[in-house]
Scaffold this active site. Structure first.
Site, mmCIF file in Angstrom:
data_model
loop_
_atom_site.group_PDB
_atom_site.id
_atom_site.type_symbol
_atom_site.label_atom_id
_atom_site.label_comp_id
_atom_site.label_asym_id
_atom_site.label_seq_id
_atom_site.Cartn_x
_atom_site.Cartn_y
_atom_site.Cartn_z
ATOM 1 N N ASN A 193 0.802 4.654 1.694
ATOM 2 C CA ASN A 193 0.393 5.256 2.834
ATOM 3 C C ASN A 193 0.524 6.962 2.861
ATOM 4 O O ASN A 193 1.407 7.304 2.625
ATOM 5 C CB ASN A 193 1.153 4.743 4.130
ATOM 6 C CG ASN A 193 1.078 3.291 4.298
ATOM 7 O OD1 ASN A 193 0.184 2.691 3.951
ATOM 8 N ND2 ASN A 193 1.977 2.576 4.632
ATOM 9 N N THR B 160 0.751 -1.259 0.061
ATOM 10 C CA THR B 160 0.007 -0.098 0.084
ATOM 11 C C THR B 160 0.838 1.392 0.150
ATOM 12 O O THR B 160 1.967 1.141 0.270
ATOM 13 C CB THR B 160 -0.838 0.133 1.215
ATOM 14 O OG1 THR B 160 0.037 -0.094 2.404
ATOM 15 C CG2 THR B 160 -1.912 -1.199 1.179
ATOM 16 N N GLU C 143 -4.284 4.350 3.262
ATOM 17 C CA GLU C 143 -3.573 3.238 2.776
ATOM 18 C C GLU C 143 -4.406 2.828 1.338
ATOM 19 O O GLU C 143 -5.341 2.070 1.315
ATOM 20 C CB GLU C 143 -3.498 2.239 3.594
ATOM 21 C CG GLU C 143 -3.133 2.642 5.074
ATOM 22 C CD GLU C 143 -2.765 1.289 5.909
ATOM 23 O OE1 GLU C 143 -1.978 0.600 6.119
ATOM 24 O OE2 GLU C 143 -4.121 1.009 6.571
#
Length: 266
Positions: A173, A171, A219
């Site tokens: 972030n 992901t 995320e």
């Protein structure tokens, strides 16, 4: 015939569809943003989308009486020949003048005033407050309909705990810009723009109850993208609300949910 310079007046928080009616009421209007809150669209994105915008220093005008604002700012500074505003626009110290008073005053100075009527959605006028309320309850599609675009934010990608990588779902972030109105926590179908290219994605916004974050985080898992993103500014559009945040008992349970989330988008 002398071409008149047009100035569009308003808060323009997010530039939703009703705002667009005002700013397109004359050709090449300068967009004068009176109170720069930008809770629906970051100023950085606003500036790129609307390069003809100017931003008032609100402290400089909040105590100015309406007549001085018209003469010193609209006419004196910007040379307005046409002024555009919404039907509910008020200005001057203590909101002393409305749109009709503005028209009455300026017509004596041979400045045209166009007052644009409200634009409805589901039988009620579109407004920034309606959009903020919809975002708070996860009604992102209705909010986007009134905005005329997907609710969007951008910020720098920061380092995370890299847990997603271990289960095949890395992901990006990002901290959520403080200026923006809060959206309902949960998982959204999204779009991620990286270096000018747009990718399908899904985005979790919230505190991740399984891992207990202290402050909300966005995320985003970007489909078909594997390059390093740390330090890049990535733009995220929220398209559809998929589900609320959940607590997972294991990484395997989390992975199964993410596979399902992805399949619902593809």
């Amino acid at each position: 015939m002398i071409k008149r310079k047009a100035i569009a007046l308003g808060d323009f928080d997010g530039m939703h569809l009703a705002h667009k009616v005002v700013v397109t009421g004359a050709e090449n209007a300068t967009i004068y943003c009176v109170n720069n809150k930008f809770s629906l669209l970051q100023k950085s994105i606003f500036e790129k989308r609307y390069p003809n915008a100017v931003f008032a220093v609100f402290d400089d005008i909040k105590n100015m009486n309406a007549e001085d604002f018209v003469n010193n700012v609209l006419i004196g500074e910007y040379g307005a020949g046409i002024v555009l505003c919404g039907y509910n626009f008020r200005f001057g110290k203590n909101a002393m003048w409305n749109a009709m008073k503005l028209r009455e005053y300026l017509e004596k100075k041979d400045v045209w005033v166009r007052i644009l009527e409200h634009l409805d959605y589901d039988g009620e006028p579109i407004s920034s407050s309606r959009i903020r309320n919809l975002l708070a309850i996860g009604e992102i599609k209705k909010a986007n309909d009134m905005l005329g675009y997907n609710f969007t934010f951008e910020s720098e990608v920061i380092s995370g705990d890299k847990r997603g990588r271990t289960i095949g779902f890395p992901t990006a972030n990002q901290r959520i810009p403080e200026c923006l109105t809060p959206v309902k926590f949960g998982v959204y179908e999204s779009r991620a723009e990286v270096d000018g290219k747009v990718y399908k994605a899904f985005t979790n916004i919230g505190l991740r109850p399984s891992f207990r974050l202290e402050t909300p985080l966005a995320e985003t898992h970007i489909f078909d993208y594997s390059a390093e993103l740390y330090g890049k500014t990535v733009r995220i559009e929220l398209v559809n609300y998929l589900r609320e945040e959940k607590t997972f008992s294991s990484l395997d349970e989390l992975k199964a949910q993410l596979i399902y989330d992805k399949s619902s988008i593809i």
